[in-house]
Design a protein around this motif. Sequence first.
Motif, PDB file in Angstrom:
ATOM      1  N   LEU A 124       0.843  -1.195   0.000  1.00 58.72           N
ATOM      2  CA  LEU A 124       0.000   0.000   0.000  1.00 58.72           C
ATOM      3  C   LEU A 124       0.880   1.248   0.000  1.00 58.72           C
ATOM      4  O   LEU A 124       2.058   1.173   0.355  1.00 58.72           O
ATOM      5  CB  LEU A 124      -0.888   0.014   1.247  1.00 58.72           C
ATOM      6  N   PRO A 125       0.322   2.417  -0.343  1.00 55.90           N
ATOM      7  CA  PRO A 125       1.118   3.649  -0.324  1.00 55.90           C
ATOM      8  C   PRO A 125       1.756   3.905   1.044  1.00 55.90           C
ATOM      9  O   PRO A 125       2.881   4.387   1.131  1.00 55.90           O
ATOM     10  CB  PRO A 125       0.111   4.749  -0.671  1.00 55.90           C
ATOM     11  N   ASP A 126       1.042   3.569   2.120  1.00 56.60           N
ATOM     12  CA  ASP A 126       1.602   3.762   3.468  1.00 56.60           C
ATOM     13  C   ASP A 126       2.871   2.951   3.675  1.00 56.60           C
ATOM     14  O   ASP A 126       3.781   3.381   4.381  1.00 56.60           O
ATOM     15  CB  ASP A 126       0.577   3.380   4.543  1.00 56.60           C
ATOM     16  N   ASP A 127       2.923   1.769   3.066  1.00 58.97           N
ATOM     17  CA  ASP A 127       4.114   0.926   3.190  1.00 58.97           C
ATOM     18  C   ASP A 127       5.317   1.595   2.540  1.00 58.97           C
ATOM     19  O   ASP A 127       6.416   1.599   3.091  1.00 58.97           O
ATOM     20  CB  ASP A 127       3.880  -0.449   2.549  1.00 58.97           C
ATOM     21  N   ILE A 128       5.109   2.173   1.365  1.00 57.52           N
ATOM     22  CA  ILE A 128       6.183   2.868   0.644  1.00 57.52           C
ATOM     23  C   ILE A 128       6.638   4.085   1.458  1.00 57.52           C
ATOM     24  O   ILE A 128       7.829   4.337   1.614  1.00 57.52           O
ATOM     25  CB  ILE A 128       5.717   3.318  -0.753  1.00 57.52           C
ATOM     26  N   PHE A 129       5.676   4.835   1.990  1.00 62.08           N
ATOM     27  CA  PHE A 129       5.975   6.001   2.818  1.00 62.08           C
ATOM     28  C   PHE A 129       6.803   5.590   4.033  1.00 62.08           C
ATOM     29  O   PHE A 129       7.810   6.213   4.349  1.00 62.08           O
ATOM     30  CB  PHE A 129       4.669   6.681   3.249  1.00 62.08           C
ATOM     31  N   ASP A 130       6.381   4.530   4.724  1.00 58.45           N
ATOM     32  CA  ASP A 130       7.096   4.067   5.918  1.00 58.45           C
ATOM     33  C   ASP A 130       8.518   3.614   5.591  1.00 58.45           C
ATOM     34  O   ASP A 130       9.445   3.869   6.356  1.00 58.45           O
ATOM     35  CB  ASP A 130       6.329   2.939   6.604  1.00 58.45           C
ATOM     36  N   LEU A 131       8.693   2.943   4.457  1.00 52.32           N
ATOM     37  CA  LEU A 131      10.040   2.524   4.036  1.00 52.32           C
ATOM     38  C   LEU A 131      10.931   3.734   3.780  1.00 52.32           C
ATOM     39  O   LEU A 131      12.107   3.751   4.156  1.00 52.32           O
ATOM     40  CB  LEU A 131       9.961   1.649   2.779  1.00 52.32           C
ATOM     41  N   TRP A 132      10.380   4.752   3.137  1.00 51.94           N
ATOM     42  CA  TRP A 132      11.154   5.971   2.874  1.00 51.94           C
ATOM     43  C   TRP A 132      11.500   6.678   4.178  1.00 51.94           C
ATOM     44  O   TRP A 132      12.628   7.138   4.377  1.00 51.94           O
ATOM     45  CB  TRP A 132      10.377   6.894   1.935  1.00 51.94           C
ATOM     46  N   PHE A 133      10.544   6.748   5.111  1.00 45.25           N
ATOM     47  CA  PHE A 133      10.800   7.343   6.416  1.00 45.25           C
ATOM     48  C   PHE A 133      11.976   6.646   7.097  1.00 45.25           C
ATOM     49  O   PHE A 133      12.897   7.299   7.600  1.00 45.25           O
ATOM     50  CB  PHE A 133       9.537   7.253   7.294  1.00 45.25           C
ATOM     51  N   GLU A 134      11.957   5.325   7.128  1.00 48.18           N
ATOM     52  CA  GLU A 134      13.030   4.553   7.771  1.00 48.18           C
ATOM     53  C   GLU A 134      14.367   4.767   7.064  1.00 48.18           C
ATOM     54  O   GLU A 134      15.407   4.876   7.714  1.00 48.18           O
ATOM     55  CB  GLU A 134      12.677   3.068   7.828  1.00 48.18           C
ATOM     56  N   GLU A 135      14.347   4.846   5.747  1.00 46.15           N
ATOM     57  CA  GLU A 135      15.569   5.085   4.968  1.00 46.15           C
ATOM     58  C   GLU A 135      16.172   6.442   5.317  1.00 46.15           C
ATOM     59  O   GLU A 135      17.373   6.565   5.573  1.00 46.15           O
ATOM     60  CB  GLU A 135      15.242   5.016   3.473  1.00 46.15           C
ATOM     61  N   VAL A 136      15.350   7.473   5.344  1.00 45.53           N
ATOM     62  CA  VAL A 136      15.826   8.817   5.670  1.00 45.53           C
ATOM     63  C   VAL A 136      16.334   8.848   7.114  1.00 45.53           C
ATOM     64  O   VAL A 136      17.376   9.434   7.405  1.00 45.53           O
ATOM     65  CB  VAL A 136      14.726   9.876   5.442  1.00 45.53           C
ATOM     66  N   LYS A 137      15.607   8.216   8.013  1.00 50.87           N
ATOM     67  CA  LYS A 137      15.989   8.191   9.425  1.00 50.87           C
ATOM     68  C   LYS A 137      17.351   7.496   9.611  1.00 50.87           C
ATOM     69  O   LYS A 137      18.193   7.984  10.350  1.00 50.87           O
ATOM     70  CB  LYS A 137      14.907   7.483  10.241  1.00 50.87           C
ATOM     71  N   GLN A 138      17.565   6.385   8.926  1.00 52.80           N
ATOM     72  CA  GLN A 138      18.839   5.655   9.010  1.00 52.80           C
ATOM     73  C   GLN A 138      19.989   6.489   8.456  1.00 52.80           C
ATOM     74  O   GLN A 138      21.086   6.507   9.015  1.00 52.80           O
ATOM     75  CB  GLN A 138      18.763   4.320   8.252  1.00 52.80           C
TER      76      GLN A 138
END
Length: 141
Positions: A124-138
């Motif tokens: 879902l779009p939320d999954d993509i958003f959450d993955l990007w959030f984690e990538e930026v955070k890392q």
Amino acid sequence: MVAVCLEYVDNKAEDIFIYCSYEPKMYAFDFFCKINGNIVHKHQLNEATKELGSQHNQVYDVSRERQSAALKIGNQNLMFIHNKCEEFNKEMPTEMKLHYNVKQNSLKGQYKYDLIYSNDDELLPDDIFDLWFEEVKQNNL
């Protein structure tokens, strides 16, 4: 879209990250921020200021109503972009990842035109958003 996010954070963010998605019949808009060196979701803004101690008195309105209003405006902007793309016979991106650096007043974007989640039964779009959030955070560490 940047303006609504800046207003949401009372112009106090260092960076704003905006996720937009359009795949047939579905629009998605969300954002997260970097505040006080911390990458946080929009509902976590006050947590980013807690570690500064009592000398910092910024309190953000992160109520459901305010979050909903910001997301609604973002989705309306995304629909407007889609209408403009159609008006000028241009392809609408299926995904936009925007990074706004507040101090530099700089906006950078990454765009995709291929279907990302429509062809997947679980994504879902939320999954993509959450993955990007984690990538930026890392990458912020």
